[in-house]
Design an enzyme around this catalytic site. Structure first.
Site, mmCIF file in Angstrom:
data_model
loop_
_atom_site.group_PDB
_atom_site.id
_atom_site.type_symbol
_atom_site.label_atom_id
_atom_site.label_comp_id
_atom_site.label_asym_id
_atom_site.label_seq_id
_atom_site.Cartn_x
_atom_site.Cartn_y
_atom_site.Cartn_z
ATOM 1 N N ASP B 96 51.622 41.182 45.034
ATOM 2 C CA ASP B 96 51.678 40.341 43.835
ATOM 3 C C ASP B 96 52.862 40.402 43.100
ATOM 4 O OD1 ASP B 96 50.754 38.549 41.894
ATOM 5 O OD2 ASP B 96 48.950 39.644 41.288
ATOM 6 N N CYS B 99 53.303 40.489 39.106
ATOM 7 C CA CYS B 99 52.004 40.567 38.458
ATOM 8 C C CYS B 99 52.159 41.226 37.019
ATOM 9 C CB CYS B 99 50.884 41.611 39.018
ATOM 10 S SG CYS B 99 49.570 41.891 38.730
ATOM 11 N N MET B 381 37.895 46.772 32.313
ATOM 12 C CA MET B 381 37.433 46.036 31.208
ATOM 13 C C MET B 381 36.321 46.601 30.262
ATOM 14 S SD MET B 381 34.748 43.988 34.074
ATOM 15 C CE MET B 381 33.689 44.810 35.000
ATOM 16 N N SER B 385 42.649 48.942 25.939
ATOM 17 C CA SER B 385 44.036 48.600 26.344
ATOM 18 C C SER B 385 45.083 49.227 25.167
ATOM 19 C CB SER B 385 44.275 47.027 26.802
ATOM 20 O OG SER B 385 43.559 46.558 27.459
ATOM 21 N N HIS B 404 51.574 51.413 34.089
ATOM 22 C CA HIS B 404 50.999 49.892 33.881
ATOM 23 C C HIS B 404 49.758 49.665 33.656
ATOM 24 C CE1 HIS B 404 49.142 50.076 37.853
ATOM 25 N NE2 HIS B 404 49.295 48.905 37.939
ATOM 26 N N GLY B 405 48.870 50.632 33.952
ATOM 27 C CA GLY B 405 47.447 50.613 33.689
ATOM 28 C C GLY B 405 46.514 51.745 34.025
ATOM 29 N N LYS B 480 36.979 36.939 34.376
ATOM 30 C CA LYS B 480 37.517 37.829 35.261
ATOM 31 C C LYS B 480 37.411 36.521 36.562
ATOM 32 C CE LYS B 480 37.794 42.406 35.365
ATOM 33 N NZ LYS B 480 39.205 42.627 36.000
#
Lengths: 158, 481
Positions: B96, B99, B381, B385, B404-405, B480
């Protein structure tokens, strides 16, 4: 006989596909992949497409075969229900094994596959949405003959 | 056991030493504290070591605390190669391409939006195409697609999606130079023509959030953030277009490995020398995919803004929904860094890692020059964040990169099994988060338990000093694929 089982790997998802012949195992892998994307039961055989793909190894052929199917789904929405592989070369049935990878005998010998697939275009209103399969990968890729049967491991990028 | 060779450097990082694996040209450094070290997968450590064996790698093979096993390269990995004898690898970018994440601020406060959140989420879900097999509202002719690939978010603005002012608030101005549409396969064009302006599936999302904690008042103020303010976060990429570019070039690279006689510990590290036509072609195609992704996030932002204006019946000015920033977290870029006291141009691969440039960096737009680059870190979710800022230490230690996450801890299948018989959407609603998803399985595989706690990840990069916590955002509505 069970066509495939789902392999659990961190982050993504894989399949172990089985077949009495190499052709059969390639079909199992394709059906397994379609089953990750949606529920195949709801599909009809409304249209037919022809697929041709080639690679310089049997593993490479499997990846490019599945990526070809992903392309037909992602670009045009096509999901296959019945798959007939009309030709796969080398057939490997005589030698009973795979052509050696790079550097061995048979290097450069092209592996080719021709198939006719009947199915239907995906309709989000009627068909179940499961996983978005981005690509088939070379990760832990395996195409093997085991006790006269064929077994394939393939991992998808999700 | 090679694992015993790992050495803790300090509270936030461990070293994968040169003798971990034969052929390592540099050591590996993984940013983890004791807590996250327990979640390290052996395979991902091996991948950090494998990358360290690639030709022309500079500094160290790095991994961020959200590391998990990928294909060839670990996700959360950063690798820099010199332009003379280094390589370029599509696996170091991922399927991806570009992304990434963008964050929008607004003038709205949480209490205005909460009573209407269900309606808002439903309309956002209807307006923003998402999910497996969905088609976008935009149909690209080959000419349009070609222009989009060159101009990126600029193309989207020219089509009426957003404002010209948005562009400086996007990494690389939303358009990276050197994209060549002639190197794009017919298949990639075909996959791309109906997927512009679509969210996709898997971990991609659009979230309505509010600012629930501020760590640095001054910096948050400069970014236009305040407590209880509504924000919107968009996480998506280059869709089928980028996946096809990656697929196409993995084949090219497989042949290149033979042609250039590159020894690889793992076939998926397939690469080509930077100066080779194969590598240059990949980079040009990758840039086209990166531009596709920036245009995609620009279009989605525009529709989200329209939905807010319609539901709350307010003008754009009253809504004040503007872009804070947009970052790529799967990309390869040529950047200038200082190595052993010498300025060098390097090709930096970030795969699941975010650029985190410090205040004063010449690539930052005027508005953020004094502050540093905003870094956007989405969590799963059900949690939170973060907004961070890039730092000078990141430039010194990580080629200006950070996490990144959250990073997965559970496989997708495990998560789906664990969610069997549970209504994840209801569990989320009980937590005050309204979720709409195209696929039932998407919700299961994306449930909170499947991820590391992003707060732990962000704490590591903050403590390590490679980026600085500014604000925390909590979701109230999620769409989503």
């Amino acid at each position: 006989m069970k066509r495939f089982t789902v392999l659990d790997i961190s982050g993504d998802i894989g399949l172990r596909a089985y077949g009495e012949s190499l052709k059969d195992a390639f079909i199992s892998a394709a059906i397994g992949m379609y089953s990750l994307i949606t529920n195949l039961d709801a599909f009809k055989e409304e249209k037919t497409i022809d697929v041709f793909t080639e690679s310089d190894s049997m593993e490479g052929l499997l990846v490019s075969w599945l990526n070809e199917l992903i392309f037909h789904f992602d670009a045009y929405g096509f999901i296959g229900k019945r798959i007939v592989i009309t030709e796969i070369t080398p057939s490997l049935s005589a030698s009973g094994g795979l052509p050696p990878r790079r550097g061995g005998v048979g290097e450069g010998e092209a592996c080719k596959l021709k198939a006719t697939i009947s199915g239907e275009d995906f309709d989000p209103e009627r068909h179940e949405r499961k996983l978005l399969v981005k690509a088939a990968t070379y990760h832990r890729l395996r195409v093997e003959k085991k006790d006269d049967k064929w077994e394939i491991d393939v991992i998808f990028d999700i | 056991m090679a694992l015993e060779k790992l050495r803790r450097i300090d509270d936030t990082k461990i070293e994968v030493p040169l003798d971990y694996k034969p052929g390592m040209g540099v050591k590996g450094i993984i940013y983890v504290d004791d807590l996250l070290e327990k979640e390290l997968e052996t395979q991902s450590i091996d991948q950090v070591a494998n990358v360290a064996t690639l030709p022309g790698i500079v500094g160290a093979s790095l991994a961020m605390p959200d590391i998990h096993t990928g294909y060839g390269f670990a996700i959360g990995g950063v690798a820099a190669f010199n332009l003379k004898d280094g390589i370029v690898s599509p696996g170091g970018v991922g399927y991806d391409i570009n992304c990434g994440v963008r964050l929008l601020r607004s003038n709205l406060k949480k209490e205005i939006v909460l009573p209407r959140i269900k309606e808002l989420v439903n309309i956002l879900y209807n307006e923003i195409p998402s999910g497996v097999g969905s088609k976008g509202k935009i149909r690209l002719s080959p000419e349009d697609e070609g222009r989009l690939l060159i101009h990126g978010a600029r193309w989207a603005v020219e089509q009426g999606f957003g404002d010209a002012g948005d562009l400086e608030r996007i990494e690389s101005g939303g358009c990276i130079d050197g994209a060549d549409p002639s190197l794009i396969s017919r298949k990639a064009y075909e996959r791309g023509k109906a997927q512009q302006g679509t969210l996709g599936s898997g971990n991609h999302f659009l979230e309505v959030q509010y600012v629930d904690e501020i760590y640095d008042e001054k910096a948050a103020g400069s970014l236009g953030l305040f407590n209880d303010q509504i924000t919107v976060m968009i996480h998506t990429g280059s869709r089928g277009f980028g996946h096809q570019v990656c697929t196409d070039f993995l084949e090219v690279m497989e042949r290149a490995v033979i042609k250039y006689k590159i020894e690889l510990p793992d076939k998926e590290l397939a690469c080509a020398p930077y100066e080779s036509p194969e590598a240059q072609d990949y980079l040009s195609a990758m840039r086209a995919a990166a531009n596709y992704a920036w245009a995609n996030r620009q279009c989605i932002m525009h529709w989200a803004k329209e939905v807010f204006m319609r539901i709350f019946n307010i003008s754009p000015k009253e809504l004040g929904m503007t872009l804070i920033y947009d970052v790529a977290h799967n990309i390869a870029k040529i950047e200038e860094h200082v190595v052993n006291g010498k300025k060098m141009k390097l090709i930096i691969h970030r795969k699941g890692a975010t650029r985190a440039f410090p205040p004063g960096h010449p690539e930052l737009p005027e508005i953020y020059r004094a502050l540093g680059q905003p870094v956007l870190i989405p969590g799963d979710m059900g949690r939170v964040s973060f907004v961070l800022l890039g730092t000078g230490k990141a430039m010194k230690e990580t080629f200006g990169s950070t996490c990144h996450g959250a990073g997965r801890v559970m496989s997708r299948h495990q998560a789906i099994r664990k969610a069997k018989g549970r209504a994840i959407w209801r569990e989320m609603e009980d937590k005050g988060i309204i979720v709409r998803s195209a696929g039932r399985e998407t919700l299961a595989e994306e449930m909170s338990e499947a991820y590391k706690d992003v707060s732990n990840v962000v704490d590591v990069v903050h403590s390590a000093g490679i980026s600085k916590k500014i604000a925390r955002l909590r979701p109230i509505g999620v769409i989503k694929g």
